[in-house]
Design an enzyme around this catalytic site. Structure first.
Site, PDB file in Angstrom:
ATOM      1  CG  HIS A 152      -0.294  -0.178   2.514  1.00  0.00           C
ATOM      2  ND1 HIS A 152       0.081  -1.426   2.985  1.00  0.00           N
ATOM      3  CD2 HIS A 152       0.111   0.704   3.447  1.00  0.00           C
ATOM      4  CE1 HIS A 152       0.655  -1.293   4.167  1.00  0.00           C
ATOM      5  NE2 HIS A 152       0.699   0.003   4.469  1.00  0.00           N
ATOM      6  N   GLY A 153       0.261   2.333  -0.437  1.00  0.00           N
ATOM      7  CA  GLY A 153       0.971   3.603  -0.473  1.00  0.00           C
ATOM      8  C   GLY A 153       0.022   4.732  -0.779  1.00  0.00           C
TER       9      GLY A 153
END
Length: 148
Positions: A67-68
């Site tokens: 995720h980011g």
């Protein structure tokens, strides 16, 4: 909350071709680029690799949830990938990952991002869900994800 609110059929990869961690991330990012071509694939991949450098998102039980946050995004996006063989992803349990949920969020939308991650985590805790995910045909996989 429904996973389908953050997912489209183009963002489901029933069989990843990638065989390395970086290649899996690149394949997931390529799917994002197919629905949002204005996003810079290299930048998104760099954000994910920087996050991985802080600690693996391979959480165990064959699951990785990279995720980011991406400034250019308007809303949360989820990309789902599956690897029958499994991919070495530096997982906490040292086992290959077969289930991948990539979550990308706008930089200014922390609450939704965290709720999506929590929802995915709850789904994946269920052994039945994981088994259905891994054994489903492409159409069954899409139905399973949009119902989740």
């Amino acid at each position: 909350m429904k996973l389908g609110d953050f997912l489209s059929k183009e963002l489901i990869i029933p069989e990843l071709s990638a065989r390395t961690k970086k290649a899996v991330l690149a394949e997931l990012v390529a799917a994002v680029h197919s629905v949002q071509p204005e996003l810079d694939e290299t930048h998104v991949l760099d954000v994910l690799l920087e996050r991985e450098a802080l600690g693996t998102t391979g959480i165990g039980d064959g699951i990785a949830i990279p995720h980011g946050k991406i400034a250019e995004l308007e809303s949360v996006l989820v990309v789902v990938g599956r690897s029958a063989e499994g991919v070495e992803f530096d997982a906490l349990d040292f086992e290959p990952c077969k289930i991948f949920f990539l979550v990308l969020a706008p930089e200014k939308v922390a609450g939704v991002h965290l709720r999506v991650l929590a929802h995915i985590s709850r789904m994946l805790k269920e052994e039945d869900f994981r088994q259905q995910f891994l054994s489903a045909s492409e159409d069954e996989l899409k139905a399973l994800l949009f119902e989740a």
